[in-house]
Design an enzyme around this catalytic site. Structure first.
Site, mmCIF file in Angstrom:
data_model
loop_
_atom_site.group_PDB
_atom_site.id
_atom_site.type_symbol
_atom_site.label_atom_id
_atom_site.label_comp_id
_atom_site.label_asym_id
_atom_site.label_seq_id
_atom_site.Cartn_x
_atom_site.Cartn_y
_atom_site.Cartn_z
ATOM 1 C CG HIS A 72 -23.736 10.261 -17.016
ATOM 2 N ND1 HIS A 72 -22.836 10.859 -16.174
ATOM 3 C CD2 HIS A 72 -24.336 9.278 -16.294
ATOM 4 C CE1 HIS A 72 -22.869 10.269 -14.990
ATOM 5 N NE2 HIS A 72 -23.779 9.303 -15.046
ATOM 6 C CE1 TYR A 201 -14.709 17.354 -16.324
ATOM 7 C CE2 TYR A 201 -17.068 17.001 -16.586
ATOM 8 C CZ TYR A 201 -15.762 16.593 -16.789
ATOM 9 O OH TYR A 201 -15.509 15.416 -17.455
ATOM 10 N N PRO A 293 -6.789 14.818 -18.140
ATOM 11 C CG PRO A 293 -6.878 14.234 -15.889
ATOM 12 C CD PRO A 293 -5.958 14.795 -16.924
ATOM 13 C CE LYS A 297 -13.128 14.494 -25.770
ATOM 14 N NZ LYS A 297 -14.416 13.858 -25.981
ATOM 15 C CE1 TYR A 385 -16.852 15.818 -20.523
ATOM 16 C CE2 TYR A 385 -18.705 14.379 -21.013
ATOM 17 C CZ TYR A 385 -17.710 14.804 -20.152
ATOM 18 O OH TYR A 385 -17.563 14.195 -18.924
#
Length: 394
Positions: A72, A201, A293, A297, A385
């Site tokens: 991704h 998200y 979550p 990480k 990220y």
């Protein structure tokens, strides 16, 4: 029994450490209280940073990940009914993440350990750690009605949040920092095509949602729910209907539903133990820290712990130096707290906090709007990220 390193816990942390030590010619025995089937049945993370994928390659178990994992280069953030793409590749100079489930990582590591004929003791009862404040630590456990002892040089506590290793550390020598969030994640796994080729998200007045995936045909979805909710309250239809309400119209229309393979509710917490070393015993992964979550990480931090610890142990045997062992806790904690900060921050701007009043939602919207229109804001999201470099800030 005698070994150089006794590893408590056969999850991905313990298995990865065992594999890396094996590659360096160091003996290790892994002791696990559950069955292999139970370990593989735990549904966990699915996003791997470059540091983690590189480490799996170093351990010699990355072949299936590269063949079946999904690369991704970005993800979407949905708020105020509009999706905004975070272009990870562009914002970080070419970095990406790999979507490959923790279950698959564990399976690959188990297979490699079995193929090499390395010892793993499953269904070990009453596991105890002893004398880790000396140069002759040992581990005891019960199996088949007998008590067994492992004499070793080091103990690696890879046994999770509820494990025996952290619990055995002297209370006077340990500090624990914890924040428990007032909600949980209701997760559903289904053999349905993902609603989008990248993760989404969602910040919504009804609560956070996440559209994730494990493959091109298997999806993982999450809903923010009150901690008082029970699985029995959530039929598959109720889950899908609620998810559609939190998505934008395009995603809601594209969503393909189906029967759940697994459903569970996980509480969210931020948790850190200091230090991570107690004499000849070291904590790694969930035994030493938990992150919400939201920032993906958990497994990645565990992999970093294992990298630092394996290097330190190899240096001890090969270079006759304790420098890596002595700096293990400090190096790990510096990275852990940075990841904890990002996970806490990302959780804070994407979830509903019902006790904080309407102003919190307005402040979240303002911050999200700012971030989407600021190149430095977008870079901050992206670089955290994809994961900070191993030597960041050193």
């Amino acid at each position: 029994m005698r070994t150089q390193v006794a590893i408590i816990g056969a999850g991905p942390s313990g298995l990865l450490l065992g594999q890396l030590l094996h590659k360096a010619g160091i003996d290790a025995i892994i002791v696990e209280r559950q069955t292999p089937e139970y370990v593989l049945g735990r549904i966990r993370a699915g996003v791997l940073e470059q540091v983690a994928t590189d480490l799996l390659d170093e351990a010699g178990v990355g072949q299936r990940m590269h063949a079946e994992g999904l690369v991704h280069t970005g993800f979407d953030m949905l708020f105020n009914g509009t999706r905004h793409r975070i272009d990870l590749e562009k914002l970080t100079g070419g970095k990406k993440v790999m979507v490959y489930g923790q279950t698959e990582v564990t399976h690959d590591l188990m297979d490699a350990r079995k193929a090499a004929g390395l010892p793993t003791v499953y269904e070990a009862a009453n596991v105890q750690v002893h004398d880790f404040d000396t140069t002759q630590p040992r581990v005891t456990y019960e199996k088949d009605g007998q008590t067994h002892t492992i004499d070793c040089d080091f103990i690696a506590g890879c046994d999770g949040f509820h494990g025996v290793c952290r619990a055995s550390a002297p209370r006077s020598a340990i500090k624990e920092f914890e924040k428990v969030y007032p909600f949980g994640w209701l997760g559903l796994l289904s053999d349905t095509p993902p609603v989008h080729h990248e993760l989404i998200y969602v910040n919504h007045p009804r609560g956070f949602a996440l559209c994730s995936q494990r493959s091109a045909t298997r999806s993982r979805y999450y809903l923010q729910v009150p901690l008082t909710d029970k699985i029995e309250q959530w039929s598959d239809d109720a889950f899908w209907n609620e998810l559609k309400l939190r998505l934008d119209p395009e995603a809601a229309e594209k969503l393909i539903t189906g029967p759940s393979l697994e459903k569970s509710i996980a509480p969210l917490r931020s948790f850190v133990t200091e230090p991570l070393r107690f004499g000849r015993m070291f904590l790694a992964g969930d035994a030493g820290h938990i992150v919400p979550p939201t920032g993906a990480k958990g497994l990645n931090l565990a992999a970093t712990d294992v990298k630092y610890l394996s290097n330190a142990i190899v240096e001890f045997y090969q270079d006759k130096t304790e420098a890596g062992i002595d700096s293990y806790s400090e190096r790990c904690l510096k990275r852990i707290w940075r990841a904890e900060r990002f996970s806490w921050w990302f959780t804070s701007i994407m979830h509903n906090f019902p006790d904080d009043g309407a102003i919190t939602g307005k402040l979240q919207q303002a911050e999200l709007d700012y971030l989407m229109h600021s190149e430095s804001g977008l870079k901050t999201i992206a670089e955290n990220y994809v994961g900070l470099p191993l030597n960041f800030g050193e």
